[in-house]
Design a protein around this motif. Structure first.
Motif, PDB file in Angstrom:
ATOM      1  N   LEU A   1     111.616  -4.614  17.945  1.00  0.00           N
ATOM      2  CA  LEU A   1     112.663  -3.723  18.430  1.00  0.00           C
ATOM      3  C   LEU A   1     113.909  -4.532  18.738  1.00  0.00           C
ATOM      4  CD1 LEU A   1     110.596  -1.532  20.865  1.00  0.00           C
ATOM      5  CD2 LEU A   1     111.696  -0.806  18.770  1.00  0.00           C
ATOM      6  N   ASP A   2     115.017  -3.980  18.377  1.00  0.00           N
ATOM      7  CA  ASP A   2     116.313  -4.598  18.667  1.00  0.00           C
ATOM      8  C   ASP A   2     116.356  -6.064  18.289  1.00  0.00           C
ATOM      9  OD1 ASP A   2     116.757  -2.546  21.582  1.00  0.00           O
ATOM     10  OD2 ASP A   2     117.612  -2.359  19.558  1.00  0.00           O
ATOM     11  N   PRO A   3     116.175  -6.321  17.070  1.00  0.00           N
ATOM     12  CA  PRO A   3     116.229  -7.724  16.664  1.00  0.00           C
ATOM     13  C   PRO A   3     117.665  -8.199  16.578  1.00  0.00           C
ATOM     14  CG  PRO A   3     115.864  -6.321  14.763  1.00  0.00           C
ATOM     15  CD  PRO A   3     115.905  -5.406  15.957  1.00  0.00           C
ATOM     16  N   ASP A   4     117.883  -9.468  16.762  1.00  0.00           N
ATOM     17  CA  ASP A   4     119.251  -9.956  16.634  1.00  0.00           C
ATOM     18  C   ASP A   4     119.576 -10.177  15.152  1.00  0.00           C
ATOM     19  OD1 ASP A   4     118.399 -13.265  17.863  1.00  0.00           O
ATOM     20  OD2 ASP A   4     118.421 -12.522  15.811  1.00  0.00           O
ATOM     21  N   PRO A   5     120.851 -10.292  14.822  1.00  0.00           N
ATOM     22  CA  PRO A   5     121.239 -10.289  13.403  1.00  0.00           C
ATOM     23  C   PRO A   5     120.546 -11.375  12.584  1.00  0.00           C
ATOM     24  CG  PRO A   5     123.166 -10.021  14.771  1.00  0.00           C
ATOM     25  CD  PRO A   5     122.025 -10.226  15.700  1.00  0.00           C
ATOM     26  N   GLN A   6     120.285 -12.525  13.196  1.00  0.00           N
ATOM     27  CA  GLN A   6     119.653 -13.574  12.418  1.00  0.00           C
ATOM     28  C   GLN A   6     118.243 -13.182  11.993  1.00  0.00           C
ATOM     29  OE1 GLN A   6     122.678 -14.722  11.983  1.00  0.00           O
ATOM     30  NE2 GLN A   6     121.474 -16.468  11.352  1.00  0.00           N
ATOM     31  N   ARG A   7     117.539 -12.531  12.914  1.00  0.00           N
ATOM     32  CA  ARG A   7     116.196 -12.068  12.586  1.00  0.00           C
ATOM     33  C   ARG A   7     116.252 -11.046  11.482  1.00  0.00           C
ATOM     34  NH1 ARG A   7     111.818 -14.574  13.436  1.00  0.00           N
ATOM     35  NH2 ARG A   7     110.498 -12.797  13.882  1.00  0.00           N
ATOM     36  N   VAL A   8     117.250 -10.143  11.594  1.00  0.00           N
ATOM     37  CA  VAL A   8     117.370  -9.124  10.556  1.00  0.00           C
ATOM     38  C   VAL A   8     117.569  -9.786   9.214  1.00  0.00           C
ATOM     39  CG1 VAL A   8     118.796  -7.249   9.724  1.00  0.00           C
ATOM     40  CG2 VAL A   8     118.286  -7.423  12.142  1.00  0.00           C
ATOM     41  N   ARG A   9     118.504 -10.761   9.206  1.00  0.00           N
ATOM     42  CA  ARG A   9     118.789 -11.413   7.943  1.00  0.00           C
ATOM     43  C   ARG A   9     117.561 -12.092   7.377  1.00  0.00           C
ATOM     44  NH1 ARG A   9     120.065 -15.616   5.189  1.00  0.00           N
ATOM     45  NH2 ARG A   9     121.863 -15.579   3.789  1.00  0.00           N
ATOM     46  N   LYS A  10     116.791 -12.639   8.268  1.00  0.00           N
ATOM     47  CA  LYS A  10     115.623 -13.376   7.786  1.00  0.00           C
ATOM     48  C   LYS A  10     114.543 -12.425   7.303  1.00  0.00           C
ATOM     49  CE  LYS A  10     112.226 -16.640   9.401  1.00  0.00           C
ATOM     50  NZ  LYS A  10     111.673 -17.375  10.476  1.00  0.00           N
ATOM     51  N   LEU A  11     114.277 -11.388   8.120  1.00  0.00           N
ATOM     52  CA  LEU A  11     113.101 -10.588   7.824  1.00  0.00           C
ATOM     53  C   LEU A  11     113.332  -9.537   6.760  1.00  0.00           C
ATOM     54  CD1 LEU A  11     111.538 -10.292  11.355  1.00  0.00           C
ATOM     55  CD2 LEU A  11     110.845 -11.719   9.451  1.00  0.00           C
ATOM     56  N   ILE A  12     114.574  -9.171   6.542  1.00  0.00           N
ATOM     57  CA  ILE A  12     114.844  -8.218   5.455  1.00  0.00           C
ATOM     58  C   ILE A  12     114.281  -8.762   4.165  1.00  0.00           C
ATOM     59  CG2 ILE A  12     116.741  -7.573   3.967  1.00  0.00           C
ATOM     60  CD1 ILE A  12     117.172  -5.667   5.872  1.00  0.00           C
ATOM     61  N   PHE A  13     114.319 -10.129   4.006  1.00  0.00           N
ATOM     62  CA  PHE A  13     113.850 -10.717   2.768  1.00  0.00           C
ATOM     63  C   PHE A  13     112.346 -10.899   2.743  1.00  0.00           C
ATOM     64  CE2 PHE A  13     117.639 -11.330   0.596  1.00  0.00           C
ATOM     65  CZ  PHE A  13     118.615 -11.517   1.548  1.00  0.00           C
ATOM     66  N   LYS A  14     111.723 -10.649   3.853  1.00  0.00           N
ATOM     67  CA  LYS A  14     110.279 -10.755   3.853  1.00  0.00           C
ATOM     68  C   LYS A  14     109.647  -9.398   3.674  1.00  0.00           C
ATOM     69  CE  LYS A  14     110.571 -15.056   4.648  1.00  0.00           C
ATOM     70  NZ  LYS A  14     110.473 -15.940   3.516  1.00  0.00           N
ATOM     71  N   GLY A  15     110.426  -8.430   3.254  1.00  0.00           N
ATOM     72  CA  GLY A  15     109.847  -7.113   3.024  1.00  0.00           C
ATOM     73  C   GLY A  15     109.827  -6.244   4.264  1.00  0.00           C
ATOM     74  N   TYR A  16     110.766  -6.477   5.152  1.00  0.00           N
ATOM     75  CA  TYR A  16     110.835  -5.618   6.341  1.00  0.00           C
ATOM     76  C   TYR A  16     111.875  -4.523   6.093  1.00  0.00           C
ATOM     77  CZ  TYR A  16     108.084  -8.601   9.478  1.00  0.00           C
ATOM     78  OH  TYR A  16     107.089  -9.288  10.088  1.00  0.00           O
ATOM     79  N   LEU A  17     111.705  -3.491   6.816  1.00  0.00           N
ATOM     80  CA  LEU A  17     112.590  -2.335   6.658  1.00  0.00           C
ATOM     81  C   LEU A  17     113.312  -2.119   7.985  1.00  0.00           C
ATOM     82  CD1 LEU A  17     111.503   1.021   5.150  1.00  0.00           C
ATOM     83  CD2 LEU A  17     112.268   1.012   7.471  1.00  0.00           C
ATOM     84  N   LEU A  18     114.603  -1.921   7.882  1.00  0.00           N
ATOM     85  CA  LEU A  18     115.368  -1.719   9.110  1.00  0.00           C
ATOM     86  C   LEU A  18     115.581  -0.220   9.313  1.00  0.00           C
ATOM     87  CD1 LEU A  18     116.829  -3.411  11.263  1.00  0.00           C
ATOM     88  CD2 LEU A  18     118.913  -3.038   9.995  1.00  0.00           C
ATOM     89  N   ALA A  19     115.047   0.227  10.414  1.00  0.00           N
ATOM     90  CA  ALA A  19     115.191   1.658  10.698  1.00  0.00           C
ATOM     91  C   ALA A  19     116.129   1.838  11.877  1.00  0.00           C
ATOM     92  CB  ALA A  19     113.818   2.268  11.014  1.00  0.00           C
ATOM     93  N   TYR A  20     117.117   2.673  11.736  1.00  0.00           N
ATOM     94  CA  TYR A  20     118.031   2.907  12.851  1.00  0.00           C
ATOM     95  C   TYR A  20     118.475   4.348  12.836  1.00  0.00           C
ATOM     96  CZ  TYR A  20     121.065   1.584   8.957  1.00  0.00           C
ATOM     97  OH  TYR A  20     121.652   1.482   7.744  1.00  0.00           O
TER      98      TYR A  20
END
Lengths: 366, 364, 501
Positions: free
Chosen positions: C88-107
């Protein structure tokens, strides 16, 4: 400074490499040279004739043998002169046999010996031999045998299984430089079919041929000087009822043991020979049935060999040559050995020869 | 001065065996029989044993000197500075540096001369010399670790490949040449001992290498073992030569060791001295590298010259000497001069310093 | 640097919206609006990276929450999501990293700056299913190898080493690829200094894309000017496990099936796992054959060149006729002959590696048999040389590690060149250079030729020969492990029948 140094270092390696490539040693590619494997020296009308056997390996398993010869006034320019006759440069690193003609050997071979031993290309295992007639003729007789090493193989095979000594260059030099012995070489004769055969031992005094030991004397020299496990001897037995009877002995094992009784002024040696012999063939009328007859046979054999050895040693003393190495033995068993005094007293040297022969049963004796 | 060397540069004590063996057994193994046995012939083995005992004594003295120094001062340059003052000490150090370089140069000269005579008579030597210089630079610029490495491989190759060949020579030996025993005067044997001891002149390298051996004080056993191994190989070579050649013949043969090896015949090769000579390169490179390293390292400690520059300078000097003095006949004369200098520098100097060190305070 | 690699400078202070905008430049990044009646959500993801099935489950959850008539905010949606690891509420660096690991950002809504959640939906596609070790084959023993997925590889290791002492450290390497590089070691065995050195070197890497662990091997190696591999590269599990229990450190990067282990010595490259599965007498024998094969491979052709060109006196008389006859009519010098054949063999090897399998077989016959035969018939080479060259090419592959056999095949050429220039003395110079070079090499700071030099007599028992298991109870000391004892072998009690009957 360090950057320039680095540049120097980086440029040095390829520069050195290119420099290295232009400075190769002289190459002797093995199929672009003529390999001499047997060579010979002859003396003819004051000139020295040298001849060589060169092999040409153009067919599988068969070697064509070529004989080259030239003459000159000394023994040293053999290779350059012969080189003028070949299409591939001559290399003698594989030379296995050097043959001396009888006339040449009688004149003295010391300068050739020194030349050979000084030259690193010549192998220490190179054999030396003396030819009865001329080296050239002997070598030419082997030219059709498909083997440039025919004579070498013949000598080697005989020295292993028979009485001929195979003296390589190292042993010849050992004897030549040694004060206590004179060397001897195999003597190659031509048989009735114009083919070479090992016919004796050439005895040398210093570096000159003085005598040839033939027949049983070859075996005596071998029995005297070294342990041996080969050799055959024909022993004549007392004639019973007319015809001569012979016994062909095979030497199974023989060991000489010398003792120096007195070193000087008149040296005296005791030579004991312990032999094991087997009967190879025997005349039909002789039978050895029991132990006493065998002992009698042994005595006969022993006496025969003792006589032969003593005669041979006497012959050597008369000629003042020492092929068996009496001097060497005296040198290693007496302090402060003086070679001149020893050899001055050599003709009067006393030797007592004792032979102990043991007969082994070989085959079925009836 | 620097403290005792950091762990990165030191070697464990067993490597002293290889380093000292290399400094003791040099190029002389090829022809020592001719000179040393000239006087005493079959009794020369006594001379070899005596010379080896003398060297063991010298090693004991060197350890005595070095143990009385503090850790940072336990090497040749510092010992000279301490006992002879800065001026005389510096002069002595320069003498030793030149001595090491000279020894290395002579080894190289001798080896190249043998190669030239035996394998490549008509070859142009310059490219080979340059190539070997590149090899030497590469080796010595790696420091004592690389030098000890090449010493290890050199020693191993000699023991693995050359020593077994002596067994193959047995059919050609005449054991009776060893008799009669003790047939020569003590003077002759002493003369032979002196000539033999000159073969061992490299032992002073121990004093240059000592700081780099871990736990130096307890490494003496490896040094004695090295002296024993050197004595062993010399005695074996000597006995075989005496049994192989007749006395007069030995005096005439230029390189007896090579002539002996040349008669060996194995199924795939005949003239085995080609193999031996080429394995000798490994040993010779280790000899020369050790000398060069000792010289460059001592130069660094005496004059603060950067060792790699000193190395390049030394190699350039060698090149110049090669160029100037291309007559192989001089090699024998130079070796004799080197031996005489060595007797002074090593055999007289070490006992002298030992005595001085006994009377001065032990430090460290 | 906290996470290794260098962040691309422009994106240091980006917000989530900036990140999403830069991702939207590519077509496969989709932002799907989903409405549940009360609230609209946006799902942003790389459709090529996520698992479609898992996405289906998530949508199911959305449906369920809608039907449950809950408050309809993000949290209720997430309550029904069957995935774990939701951030929950990840910081931008985490988003950048995990988007490439197959994570989905829901907002909720269209604004990613408010509350949002990262939902893991990773897909593992395109990985090979077989993990047979075709490069490092062994006749006996397990044939488990690694594949290109980091987690599977670590799973395989942990399945064999069931100890909590097996520690894993992850470092991110590569500015563009951002690959996860895993470093494993066994705490209590591996020397802390080794671990620290390895970690420091990995963290200091500045590189863009890490394709394979072997690239890391070269970047962190002590000396890049050597043909010899300084770390052992392997894709077999048993080799890695063996390396770990002797105290080495193992490194693997994501997307590569190869582990590198270090520090390694020269003799590690001649070990084969088979030596340990066979009785020790056989194992030692085969090891010696391997080393002899390598020496033969290095020097056979150069000996031929040296003997035929310079040292005809060394050839014994029985071989002389045969050798000369075999070179009859060959127009080249032995050096050129050898070079010609060696380069032909190298061509065959390079081409053979790239040929499609159907053509490969027939071309192999052409290359190997017909070329060789024809070359002899045309007198371009001699038949004895063909035997030598093909044998030495064959024996260069006896080393179990491919990189070492490459080094050996490369080193043959300088030695042949030296032999052509200076004959057997050239070979000796080559050997000298080689030995000096080997003595200078260091792997992670340790000498490369240990236990031969520097001499460590106790460790010789597992170098040239493989001693029996009753003797190898302690670890090799040159890696300075924290604990020396591996196991305590029971003393063999051998009762003699003759004494006891």
């Amino acid at each position: 400074m360090s950057r320039a140094w680095k540049k120097v270092r980086r440029g040095a390696a390829p520069a050195l490499l290119t420099l290295a490539l232009c400075g190769c040693g002289s190459s002797q590619i093995v199929d672009r040279i003529s390999l001499v494997q047997t060579a010979g020296y002859d003396r003819q009308e004051g000139k020295i004739v040298t001849s060589m056997l060169i092999g040409e390996y153009t067919e599988q398993d068969k070697t064509k043998v070529k004989l080259l010869e030239t003459d000159s006034y000394n023994s040293f320019d053999m290779v350059p002169l012969l080189n003028r006759q070949t299409n591939k440069p001559i290399e003698y690193g594989q030379m296995k046999l050097m043959l001396f003609g009888k006339a040449y050997a009688e004149h003295g071979i010391s300068h050739v010996l020194k030349m050979l031993s000084r030259d690193v290309k010549v192998q220490n295992r190179c054999l030396l031999a003396v030819a009865d007639t001329s080296a050239r003729e002997t070598m030419a007789a082997t030219a059709d045998s498909d083997d440039t090493l025919f004579l070498t193989n013949m000598i080697e095979q005989n020295s292993r299984t028979a009485e001929l000594p195979g003296k390589n260059l190292q042993e010849v030099m050992y004897g030549y430089y040694g004060e206590g012995r004179d060397f001897y070489l195999p003597y190659i004769t031509m048989n009735s079919h114009r083919r070479p055969q090992a016919g004796g031992i050439a005895l040398f005094k210093e570096d000159r041929l003085v005598a040839v030991a033939k027949g049983a004397e070859m075996l005596y020299l071998k029995l005297l000087s070294e342990k041996t496990r080969a050799g055959m001897l024909l022993v004549p037995l007392e004639a019973k009822g007319g015809s001569d009877q012979y016994l062909l002995l095979r030497i199974l094992n023989s060991r000489p043991s010398w003792t120096l009784r007195t070193g000087g002024p008149a040296p005296s040696f005791k030579i004991a020979l312990h032999m094991t012999v087997g009967i190879k063939s025997i005349s039909d009328s002789i039978k050895i049935e029991d132990v006493s007859q065998a002992a009698q046979m042994e005595r006969t054999i022993e006496r025969f060999i003792e006589n032969g050895l003593s005669e041979f040693i006497a012959k050597c003393q008369k000629l003042r040559i020492d092929p068996a190495g009496f001097g060497d033995y005296a040198r290693t068993h007496r302090r402060h050995w003086d070679s001149e005094a020893f050899y001055a007293a050599y003709p009067t040297m006393k030797t007592e020869v004792r032979v102990r022969a043991k007969l082994m049963q070989s085959g079925t004796i009836d | 001065m620097d403290k005792s060397k950091s762990d990165k540069y030191t070697l464990s004590a067993v490597h002293l065996f290889f380093l000292l063996y290399v400094s003791l057994v040099g190029a002389g193994l090829m022809d020592f029989q001719r000179h040393v046995a000239a006087l005493s012939e079959q009794d020369t083995w006594i001379a070899v044993l005596a010379a080896s005992l003398f060297i063991v004594l010298l090693i004991w003295m060197m350890y005595g000197i070095l143990k009385r120094q503090e850790a940072s001062g336990a090497h040749l340059v510092a010992v000279n500075k301490r006992y002879f003052g800065s001026v005389v000490g510096a002069a002595l150090n320069l003498c030793f540096i030149l001595y090491f370089l000279w020894g290395a140069f002579l080894t190289l000269r001798f080896y190249l001369h043998v190669i030239e005579v035996w394998i490549f008579p008509e070859m142009n030597q310059w490219p080979l010399v340059l190539c070997i210089f590149v090899l030497l630079y590469y080796t010595v610029s790696g420091g004592i670790q690389t030098v000890a490495g090449i010493c290890f491989w050199g020693t191993l190759s000699i023991f693995l490949f050359v020593l077994p060949q002596t067994v193959l020579v047995f059919p050609f030996l005449h054991p009776q040449n060893l008799m009669p025993a003790i047939d020569h005067s003590a003077a002759a044997i002493f003369g032979s001992t002196r000539l033999m001891a000159q073969q061992f002149l490299g032992c002073v390298a121990l004093m240059a290498v000592y700081p780099f051996i871990k736990d130096g004080a307890r490494s003496a056993k490896w040094a004695y073992l090295a002296a024993g191994a050197a004595a062993f190989i010399y005695i074996v070579m000597l006995l075989i030569s005496i049994m192989f050649f007749s006395p007069q013949q030995l005096k005439e043969t230029v390189w007896p060791t090579l002539s002996i090896v040349s008669i060996i015949h194995v199924p795939l090769m005949q003239r085995l001295e080609y193999v031996v000579l080429n394995l000798w390169l490994l040993k010779m490179v280790s000899n020369i590298s050790l000398g060069l390293w000792a010289a460059c390292h001592s130069l660094k400690q005496q004059l603060r010259v950067r060792p790699r520059i000193a190395l390049a300078g030394a190699l350039a000097l060698f090149l110049l000497l090669f160029f100037l003095d291309n007559d192989p006949g001089d090699t024998r004369k130079l070796i004799d001069m080197y031996a005489k200098t060595g007797e002074l520098l090593v055999f007289s100097y070490i006992p002298l310093v030992f005595v001085i060190s006994r009377f001065s305070a032990k430090s460290g | 640097m906290g996470n290794g690699g260098i962040d691309l400078p422009e994106q240091k202070r980006d917000s989530r919206t900036d990140i999403l905008d830069s991702c939207k430049r590519s077509v496969d990044f989709v932002t799907t609006p989903l409405s549940t009646g009360k609230l609209e959500f946006s799902f942003s993801y790389y459709k090529t990276l996520i698992d479609e099935e898992a996405l289906g489950h998530l949508l199911h959850a959305l449906q369920a929450s809608t039907q449950a008539k809950e408050s309809g905010d993000l949290n209720s949606l997430l309550a029904h999501a069957p995935m774990d690891g939701i951030e929950l509420d990840p910081d931008p660096q985490r988003v950048r990293k995990l988007i490439f690991k197959g994570y989905l950002l829901a907002y909720p809504g269209k604004d990613a700056e408010g509350e949002c959640a990262l939902i893991p939906l990773p897909a593992k596609k395109g990985l090979r299913s077989s993990n047979e070790t075709d490069m490092e084959f062994s006749v006996v023993g397990p044939k488990i190898g690694f594949i290109e997925d980091l987690d599977t590889n670590i799973h395989l290791l942990r399945a064999q080493l069931n100890t909590p002492d097996l520690l894993l450290k992850e470092i991110v390497v590569g500015s563009v690829s951002r690959s996860r590089v895993a470093m494993l070691y066994i705490d209590g065995i591996a020397n802390d200094e080794n671990v620290a050195k390895m970690e420091k070197r990995l963290r200091d890497i500045d590189f863009d894309v890490v394709f394979d662990t072997s690239q890391l091997d070269q970047i962190i190696a002590d000396n890049s000017r050597t043909p010899f591999p300084l770390f052992t590269t392997t894709e077999r599990r048993d080799r890695v496990v063996y390396a770990l229990i002797t105290g080495q450190v193992a490194v693997i990067s994501e997307g590569s099936p190869y582990f590198i282990t270090g520090p390694s010595t020269l003799f590690d490259f001649f070990l084969s796992p088979e030596d340990y599965f066979l009785p020790w007498v056989l194992g030692s024998f085969f090891r010696m054959i391997r080393i002899f094969g390598v020496i033969f491979s290095l020097f056979a052709s150069s000996f031929y060149v040296a003997l035929m060109t310079y040292h005809y006196e060394v050839i014994p008389k029985e071989l002389l006729g045969r050798l000369i006859y075999s070179r009859e009519n060959v127009p080249f010098a032995p050096f050129l002959e050898v070079l010609f054949l060696e380069i032909t063999v190298e061509f065959l090897r390079e081409a053979g590696a790239r040929l499609p399998s159907r053509i490969g077989q027939s071309l192999g016959i052409v290359g190997g048999v017909i070329l060789g035969q024809a070359a002899v018939e045309a007198s371009l080479t001699s038949n004895i040389l063909i035997i030598i060259v093909s044998l030495s090419a064959l024996t260069s592959f006896v080393t179990p590690i491919y990189k070492m056999s490459n080094a050996i095949r490369f080193l043959r050429f300088p030695i042949i060149l030296l032999a052509a220039v200076w004959g057997s003395l050239g070979i000796a110079i080559g050997v000298c250079f080689l030995l000096v070079h080997l003595s200078k090499l260091r792997s992670l700071g340790y000498p490369y030729t240990v236990p031969f030099f520097p001499v460590r007599a106790k460790d010789l028992k597992d170098s040239l020969v493989r001693s029996s298991y009753s003797v190898t109870g302690s670890r090799p000391s040159y890696l300075k492990p924290a604990s020396m004892r591996r196991y305590k072998p029971k003393a063999e009690r051998r009762a003699n029948d003759f004494d006891e009957e």
